[in-house]
Motif scaffolding. Structure first.
Motif, PDB file in Angstrom:
ATOM      1  N   ARG A 111       1.363  37.354  41.533  1.00 30.11           N
ATOM      2  CA  ARG A 111       0.250  36.950  42.193  1.00 30.11           C
ATOM      3  C   ARG A 111      -0.025  35.173  41.777  1.00 30.11           C
ATOM      4  NH1 ARG A 111      -4.861  39.987  39.821  1.00 30.11           N
ATOM      5  NH2 ARG A 111      -5.798  38.446  41.173  1.00 30.11           N
ATOM      6  N   PHE A 112       0.480  34.955  40.685  1.00 30.09           N
ATOM      7  CA  PHE A 112       0.356  33.575  40.092  1.00 30.09           C
ATOM      8  C   PHE A 112       1.419  32.855  39.879  1.00 30.09           C
ATOM      9  CE2 PHE A 112      -3.002  36.565  38.271  1.00 30.09           C
ATOM     10  CZ  PHE A 112      -4.096  36.255  39.040  1.00 30.09           C
ATOM     11  N   PRO A 113       1.356  31.527  40.637  1.00 29.54           N
ATOM     12  CA  PRO A 113       2.807  30.587  40.502  1.00 29.54           C
ATOM     13  C   PRO A 113       2.980  30.355  39.234  1.00 29.54           C
ATOM     14  CG  PRO A 113       1.084  29.553  41.910  1.00 29.54           C
ATOM     15  CD  PRO A 113       0.342  30.901  41.467  1.00 29.54           C
ATOM     16  N   LYS A 114       1.873  29.959  38.437  1.00 26.54           N
ATOM     17  CA  LYS A 114       2.305  29.678  36.940  1.00 26.54           C
ATOM     18  C   LYS A 114       0.906  29.992  36.210  1.00 26.54           C
ATOM     19  CE  LYS A 114       4.378  25.892  35.815  1.00 26.54           C
ATOM     20  NZ  LYS A 114       4.603  24.267  35.608  1.00 26.54           N
ATOM     21  N   MET A 115       1.317  30.619  34.811  1.00 25.79           N
ATOM     22  CA  MET A 115       0.211  30.804  33.866  1.00 25.79           C
ATOM     23  C   MET A 115       0.538  30.115  32.637  1.00 25.79           C
ATOM     24  SD  MET A 115       0.222  35.006  34.612  1.00 25.79           S
ATOM     25  CE  MET A 115       1.733  34.940  34.738  1.00 25.79           C
ATOM     26  N   TRP A 116      -0.593  29.847  32.078  1.00 24.76           N
ATOM     27  CA  TRP A 116      -0.435  28.887  30.907  1.00 24.76           C
ATOM     28  C   TRP A 116      -1.683  29.135  29.788  1.00 24.76           C
ATOM     29  CZ3 TRP A 116      -3.444  24.899  29.000  1.00 24.76           C
ATOM     30  CH2 TRP A 116      -4.886  24.558  29.935  1.00 24.76           C
ATOM     31  N   ASN A 117      -1.175  28.613  28.691  1.00 23.19           N
ATOM     32  CA  ASN A 117      -2.316  28.340  27.524  1.00 23.19           C
ATOM     33  C   ASN A 117      -1.607  27.615  26.447  1.00 23.19           C
ATOM     34  OD1 ASN A 117      -4.500  28.836  25.967  1.00 23.19           O
ATOM     35  ND2 ASN A 117      -4.859  30.873  26.939  1.00 23.19           N
ATOM     36  N   MET A 118      -2.414  27.663  25.488  1.00 23.53           N
ATOM     37  CA  MET A 118      -1.799  27.002  24.339  1.00 23.53           C
ATOM     38  C   MET A 118      -1.775  28.033  22.830  1.00 23.53           C
ATOM     39  SD  MET A 118      -4.515  24.081  23.369  1.00 23.53           S
ATOM     40  CE  MET A 118      -5.549  24.201  21.775  1.00 23.53           C
ATOM     41  N   PHE A 137       7.920  26.472  26.453  1.00 26.81           N
ATOM     42  CA  PHE A 137       6.925  25.976  25.473  1.00 26.81           C
ATOM     43  C   PHE A 137       6.987  24.309  25.448  1.00 26.81           C
ATOM     44  CE2 PHE A 137       7.571  29.929  23.815  1.00 26.81           C
ATOM     45  CZ  PHE A 137       6.310  30.298  23.525  1.00 26.81           C
ATOM     46  N   SER A 138       6.036  23.730  25.492  1.00 28.85           N
ATOM     47  CA  SER A 138       5.869  22.140  25.507  1.00 28.85           C
ATOM     48  C   SER A 138       6.257  21.662  23.999  1.00 28.85           C
ATOM     49  CB  SER A 138       4.392  21.651  25.726  1.00 28.85           C
ATOM     50  OG  SER A 138       3.538  21.837  24.847  1.00 28.85           O
ATOM     51  N   LYS A 139       6.207  20.348  23.886  1.00 27.57           N
ATOM     52  CA  LYS A 139       6.567  19.646  22.728  1.00 27.57           C
ATOM     53  C   LYS A 139       5.373  19.927  21.865  1.00 27.57           C
ATOM     54  CE  LYS A 139      10.140  16.422  24.173  1.00 27.57           C
ATOM     55  NZ  LYS A 139      10.531  15.194  24.039  1.00 27.57           N
ATOM     56  N   PRO A 140       5.348  20.178  20.415  1.00 27.84           N
ATOM     57  CA  PRO A 140       4.467  20.417  19.708  1.00 27.84           C
ATOM     58  C   PRO A 140       3.270  19.113  19.857  1.00 27.84           C
ATOM     59  CG  PRO A 140       6.081  20.674  18.670  1.00 27.84           C
ATOM     60  CD  PRO A 140       6.411  20.217  19.764  1.00 27.84           C
ATOM     61  N   SER A 147      -0.590  22.125  14.367  1.00 29.97           N
ATOM     62  CA  SER A 147       0.353  21.868  15.288  1.00 29.97           C
ATOM     63  C   SER A 147       0.280  23.163  16.538  1.00 29.97           C
ATOM     64  CB  SER A 147       1.714  22.223  14.721  1.00 29.97           C
ATOM     65  OG  SER A 147       2.875  21.633  15.408  1.00 29.97           O
ATOM     66  N   TRP A 148       0.255  22.584  17.632  1.00 32.70           N
ATOM     67  CA  TRP A 148      -0.114  23.624  18.822  1.00 32.70           C
ATOM     68  C   TRP A 148       1.122  23.272  19.979  1.00 32.70           C
ATOM     69  CZ3 TRP A 148      -4.146  26.789  19.521  1.00 32.70           C
ATOM     70  CH2 TRP A 148      -5.196  26.762  18.642  1.00 32.70           C
ATOM     71  N   GLN A 149       1.247  24.219  20.668  1.00 35.53           N
ATOM     72  CA  GLN A 149       2.034  23.996  22.017  1.00 35.53           C
ATOM     73  C   GLN A 149       1.492  24.710  23.152  1.00 35.53           C
ATOM     74  OE1 GLN A 149       5.774  25.710  19.806  1.00 35.53           O
ATOM     75  NE2 GLN A 149       6.747  24.013  20.891  1.00 35.53           N
ATOM     76  N   LEU A 150       1.681  23.932  24.314  1.00 39.20           N
ATOM     77  CA  LEU A 150       1.449  24.673  25.496  1.00 39.20           C
ATOM     78  C   LEU A 150       2.518  25.538  25.746  1.00 39.20           C
ATOM     79  CD1 LEU A 150       0.131  21.636  27.794  1.00 39.20           C
ATOM     80  CD2 LEU A 150      -1.112  23.315  26.621  1.00 39.20           C
TER      81      LEU A 150
END
Length: 184
Positions: A111-118, A137-140, A147-150
């Motif tokens: 249903r969804f082309p891209k899903m995300w969060n952090m 995962f993104s860079k921290p 310290s988070w990552q998308l």
């Protein structure tokens, strides 16, 4: 779903289910609770946000986890996907959790082309689970001294759905569709 999952019920979250959301909020995994507080997310308000498709899963009649996805793209990244769980999830219900993920996420990927969060970098159990569903995962980065990552979960572009009635157990959308690039 296998018979061994017959003791699990998933319902869309409504205002009538807020007592169950409150019950679960007092019993969240420490990591989930910490991430909600760090992002100033009020779980009760978020659970009934009309801009999200949010669900509550019960096991043997007790709330086990809350999860959902935004109905629209947020911040240009894609649809926000989220999940928080009871503190005993991994000790007693890991098999059920993995099975639910294998049932729901592939439908959402259509249903969804891209899903995300952090996610916090130290949330290893959730990071492993996300990786098993293809999360990148993104860079921290540092947010509120942590310290988070998308993370991003790509949908199956040639089968992406654009409907709002394809809930976690819905069978709508099983028909093939035109690839997203050529759909009119």
């Amino acid at each position: 779903m296998g018979d061994w999952l017959a003791h699990i019920t998933v319902k869309p979250i409504t205002k009538e289910l807020l007592p169950d959301v409150r019950w679960l909020a007092k019993r969240l995994r420490n990591r989930d609770d910490m991430e909600l507080k760090a992002t100033d997310t009020d779980l009760e308000t978020f659970a009934v946000d009309v801009d999200y498709e949010n669900y509550i899963a019960y096991i043997d009649g007790q709330p086990l986890l809350l999860f959902g996805v935004s109905r629209s793209v947020i911040c240009g990244y894609g649809h926000v996907v989220w999940c928080v769980a009871r503190q005993d999830l991994y000790q007693h219900y890991k098999k059920e959790f993995v099975a639910l993920g294998r049932q729901i996420l592939p439908k959402w990927k259509r249903r969804f082309p891209k899903m995300w969060n952090m996610i916090t970098q130290s949330n290893e159990k959730s990071r492993r689970w996300l990786k098993s569903f293809g999360a990148e995962f993104s860079k921290p980065f540092i947010y509120k001294d942590m310290s988070w990552q998308l993370f991003f979960v790509k949908g199956d572009e040639k089968h992406v759905r654009r409907t709002v009635d394809d809930g976690p157990y819905s069978h709508t959308g099983n028909q093939s569709v035109q690839p997203a690039k050529t759909a009119v």
